[in-house]
Design a protein around this motif. Sequence first.
Motif, mmCIF file in Angstrom:
data_model
loop_
_atom_site.group_PDB
_atom_site.id
_atom_site.type_symbol
_atom_site.label_atom_id
_atom_site.label_comp_id
_atom_site.label_asym_id
_atom_site.label_seq_id
_atom_site.Cartn_x
_atom_site.Cartn_y
_atom_site.Cartn_z
ATOM 1 N N GLU A 75 0.828 -1.208 0.000
ATOM 2 C CA GLU A 75 0.000 0.000 0.000
ATOM 3 C C GLU A 75 0.866 1.262 0.000
ATOM 4 O O GLU A 75 0.500 2.272 -0.618
ATOM 5 N N GLN B 201 -14.172 0.902 0.389
ATOM 6 C CA GLN B 201 -13.158 1.344 -0.570
ATOM 7 C C GLN B 201 -12.264 0.176 -0.995
ATOM 8 O O GLN B 201 -11.952 0.021 -2.182
ATOM 9 N N CYS B 202 -11.875 -0.633 -0.044
ATOM 10 C CA CYS B 202 -11.007 -1.775 -0.347
ATOM 11 C C CYS B 202 -11.711 -2.789 -1.240
ATOM 12 O O CYS B 202 -11.110 -3.328 -2.186
ATOM 13 N N GLN C 43 -6.031 -5.409 -0.193
ATOM 14 C CA GLN C 43 -6.203 -6.260 -1.360
ATOM 15 C C GLN C 43 -4.973 -7.122 -1.605
ATOM 16 O O GLN C 43 -4.984 -8.021 -2.447
ATOM 17 N N LYS D 221 1.889 1.717 -3.465
ATOM 18 C CA LYS D 221 0.766 2.175 -4.280
ATOM 19 C C LYS D 221 0.528 3.679 -4.150
ATOM 20 O O LYS D 221 0.249 4.365 -5.142
ATOM 21 N N ARG E 201 -14.009 -2.144 -3.386
ATOM 22 C CA ARG E 201 -14.021 -1.546 -4.731
ATOM 23 C C ARG E 201 -12.710 -1.813 -5.462
ATOM 24 O O ARG E 201 -12.691 -2.120 -6.651
ATOM 25 N N GLU E 202 -11.597 -1.690 -4.717
ATOM 26 C CA GLU E 202 -10.293 -1.939 -5.323
ATOM 27 C C GLU E 202 -10.156 -3.401 -5.744
ATOM 28 O O GLU E 202 -9.611 -3.712 -6.819
ATOM 29 N N LYS F 3 -12.022 -4.218 -8.948
ATOM 30 C CA LYS F 3 -11.408 -3.690 -10.169
ATOM 31 C C LYS F 3 -10.566 -4.755 -10.862
ATOM 32 O O LYS F 3 -10.315 -4.701 -12.050
#
Length: 289
Positions: free
Chosen positions: A15, A282-283, A155, A18, A285-286, A289
């Motif tokens: 992270e 939020q995680c 993730q 990232k 959603r990642e 993706k």
Amino acid sequence: MKILVTGADGQLGSELRKCSGEFSEFEFIFTDINDLDIAKWKDVEAYFKQHQPNYVINCAAYTAVDVAEKDGFFAELLNTKAPSFLGNIAEKYQARVIHISTDYVFDGTSCTPYLEKDLVNPESIYGKTKLNGEIGLIRENASAIIIRTSWLYSQYGKNFLKTILRLSEERDKLKVVYDQVGTPTYAGDLARAILMIISKTEKKEVVWKPGIYHYSNEGVCSWYDFAKAILEEYQSECEVLPIETVDYPTPARRPAYAVLNKSKIKLIFGVQIPYWRDSLRQCIREIKK
């Protein structure tokens, strides 16, 4: 300014990698064991001599909590000895250290969120080696910052969230303990908080204040609540059933209550902490993706 990140292939390190692009004022050096074995003193000193980092974020840790109960050698090496090595050499090269620790330094018998000054009493080999790592680091480097966190997920890597998602694809029902309470921590939030502390320090917006700090997302839940929320956010039809800890025995004892008080890190460094459910969303959603 150079920031050395150790354990860069793990959850928090990934992270940090990232979100490093958001902090273009820094030059990042990401390392894992293949690049730098922080348990080898001579290797660490040679690396510091070559790269001259200004900050070190130590994300490296032995986190196989149950395995450590049977063989604590590697846990002691990575969790206890390595932070002392880093602290000693960072002091020599005038680099500032941020080291990541854990809620496992507490025994989980409190009924109010743990303050940094509260009595520590780890009940697992993992917790004991992490506590000894804190002690050794402070002894070798009085300017170090230690951040204790809890229930880390992202993730990346292996964690509770990814385990629940994997099992939900294999089973119709999952059983999860409801009598262990704490707060999930999205590694992406912690990564940004760490880099904001460094950034604000360099901009003279805050003063670097050594010591121990707590960080997790806001709010409180049980592992059962966390699992339910994960599957709701993922829109899974898998059912979650609550069970007691005694129904799911593990070699290492987990703290029954692992809620951390974050007032200190918010006050000293102006850190803003999201609510755990918002960060989970939020995680997810990642991951989608």
